[in-house]
Write an enzyme that holds these catalytic residues in place. Structure first.
Site, PDB file in Angstrom:
ATOM      1  N   LYS A 155       1.017  -1.256  -0.041  1.00  0.00           N
ATOM      2  CA  LYS A 155      -0.076   0.019  -0.010  1.00  0.00           C
ATOM      3  C   LYS A 155       0.968   1.309  -0.036  1.00  0.00           C
ATOM      4  O   LYS A 155       0.872   2.032   0.886  1.00  0.00           O
ATOM      5  CB  LYS A 155      -1.118  -0.154   1.200  1.00  0.00           C
ATOM      6  CG  LYS A 155      -1.908  -1.135   1.203  1.00  0.00           C
ATOM      7  CD  LYS A 155      -2.903  -1.218   2.306  1.00  0.00           C
ATOM      8  CE  LYS A 155      -3.936  -2.608   2.042  1.00  0.00           C
ATOM      9  NZ  LYS A 155      -3.077  -3.783   2.484  1.00  0.00           N
TER      10      LYS A 155
HETATM   11  O1  LIG Z   1      -9.163  -4.072   1.484  1.00  0.00           O
HETATM   12  C1  LIG Z   1      -8.192  -4.933   1.873  1.00  0.00           C
HETATM   13  C2  LIG Z   1      -7.230  -4.491   1.447  1.00  0.00           C
HETATM   14  C3  LIG Z   1      -6.137  -5.491   1.953  1.00  0.00           C
HETATM   15  N1  LIG Z   1      -6.503  -6.514   2.588  1.00  0.00           N
HETATM   16  C4  LIG Z   1      -5.331  -7.295   3.176  1.00  0.00           C
HETATM   17  O2  LIG Z   1      -5.761  -8.839   2.629  1.00  0.00           O
HETATM   18  C5  LIG Z   1      -5.157  -9.798   3.577  1.00  0.00           C
HETATM   19  C6  LIG Z   1      -6.635 -10.326   4.061  1.00  0.00           C
HETATM   20  O3  LIG Z   1      -6.386 -11.189   5.139  1.00  0.00           O
HETATM   21  P1  LIG Z   1      -7.359 -12.294   5.705  1.00  0.00           P
HETATM   22  O4  LIG Z   1      -6.595 -12.863   6.827  1.00  0.00           O
HETATM   23  O5  LIG Z   1      -7.785 -13.236   4.679  1.00  0.00           O
HETATM   24  O6  LIG Z   1      -8.632 -11.452   6.205  1.00  0.00           O
HETATM   25  C7  LIG Z   1      -4.453  -8.981   4.790  1.00  0.00           C
HETATM   26  O7  LIG Z   1      -3.017  -8.857   4.289  1.00  0.00           O
HETATM   27  C8  LIG Z   1      -4.913  -7.659   4.590  1.00  0.00           C
HETATM   28  O8  LIG Z   1      -4.101  -6.737   5.112  1.00  0.00           O
HETATM   29  C9  LIG Z   1      -7.651  -6.566   3.137  1.00  0.00           C
HETATM   30  O9  LIG Z   1      -8.189  -7.745   3.969  1.00  0.00           O
HETATM   31  N2  LIG Z   1      -8.555  -5.885   2.616  1.00  0.00           N
END
Ligand SMILES: O=c1ccn([C@@H]2O[C@H](COP(=O)(O)O)[C@@H](O)[C@H]2O)c(=O)[nH]1
Length: 275
Positions: free
Chosen positions: A96
């Site tokens: 990001k």
């Molecule tokens: O909108 C967003 C952008 C980034 N993320 C990132 O994706 C993963 C999701 O992890 P889970 O454990 O599957 O929930 C994580 O790295 C977030 O920082 C997001 O969730 N939403």
């Protein structure tokens, strides 16, 4: 990796699964803590176990940077391991980034030239000159935050202009003038459900990186119903739901089972859309 290579991989593997490599040191199995670099060892075993079911990996920088030098080494080793052993996997650095032009140029150099990842997530808030330094690298991708999966997406992204245009719509419309769908993807949270219809009106051909299935409760079926295109157009990420399926010695095996379950659902969805 080009768009064509990505689409071919999706079709061949019948998967658009992106495995999130977010190795929280407090959650990784105890027995790995004695290894020289526990984070890398955890990732290595997760990658070996899940690679047959995935087309992409998304390490989130927070989980590495939070550990200082050791974390950064784990990140580099993970990227190198993927590049050497699984060159067909798209590597997305979830960082990001985005800053004034000359600073963004340094970020782009770091991720694309030094580390050699395929894609980096970029925040659009600072506008065109903060994003364009990441563009123009052959086969590399900008993944621009559009409509995120969290509750806070309502604070700015869903607010409306006087003519009713929502901020995320403006982000997509404006940024699509900076790059083609060959090098620009958008982040859209799986928790946004039917909003994928609105996204597709503005970005019919772009790949969408979709976090939020698994731990955040987003629906894969809904994402596909409103977001899938004839080229698939989706990379659906799950991090915790896969990598922390078990905290025992069977963690890699359990991760593989969760990845396989998602891949099988994805194959069904691809069939429905004749991809
Ligand atoms: O909108 C967003 C952008 C980034 N993320 C990132 O994706 C993963 C999701 O992890 P889970 O454990 O599957 O929930 C994580 O790295 C977030 O920082 C997001 O969730 N939403």
């Amino acid at each position: 990796m080009t768009r064509k290579q990505l689409i071919d991989n999706i079709k061949n593997k019948q998967s658009f699964l992106c495995v999130g490599l977010d190795p929280d040191i407090k959650k990784i199995p105890q027995h790995l803590l004695d290894c020289e670099n526990p984070l890398f060892e955890f990732n290595r075993q997760i990658i070996d176990a899940t690679a047959p079911y995935a087309v992409a990996y998304k390490p989130n920088l927070a989980f590495y940077e939070s550990l200082g030098t050791e974390g950064w080494i784990a990140f580099e080793k993970t990227v190198n391991y993927l590049r050497e052993h699984y060159p067909d996997q798209l590597i997305i650095a979830d960082a990001k980034r985005g800053d004034i032009g000359n600073t963004s140029r340094m970020y782009a150099q770091s991720f694309f030239e030094h580390l050699g990842v395929d894609a980096v997530t970029v925040a659009p808030y600072m506008g065109e000159d903060s994003v364009t330094p990441f563009l123009g690298y052959e086969g590399k991708w900008v993944v621009l935050l559009a409509l995120t999966s969290n509750k806070g997406s309502h604070d700015f992204q869903l607010t409306e202009d006087t003519d009713g245009t929502r901020l995320f719509e403006k982000v997509i419309t404006t940024s699509s003038r900076w790059a083609s769908p060959e090098s620009m993807m958008y982040v859209v949270g799986a928790t946004q459900g039917r909003m994928f219809e609105d996204i597709r009106r503005l970005a019919p051909d772009n790949f969408l990186l979709v976090p939020g299935v698994g731990a955040q409760g987003g629906s894969l079926e809904e994402v596909c119903r409103y977001g899938m295109t004839p080229d698939c157009g989706l990379l659906v990420n799950s991090s915790r739901g896969i990598i922390f399926a078990s905290d025992g010695t069977d963690f890699a095996q359990r991760a593989a089972e969760e990845a396989k379950k998602l891949q099988q659902q994805m194959a069904e969805e691809l069939k429905k859309f004749s991809v």
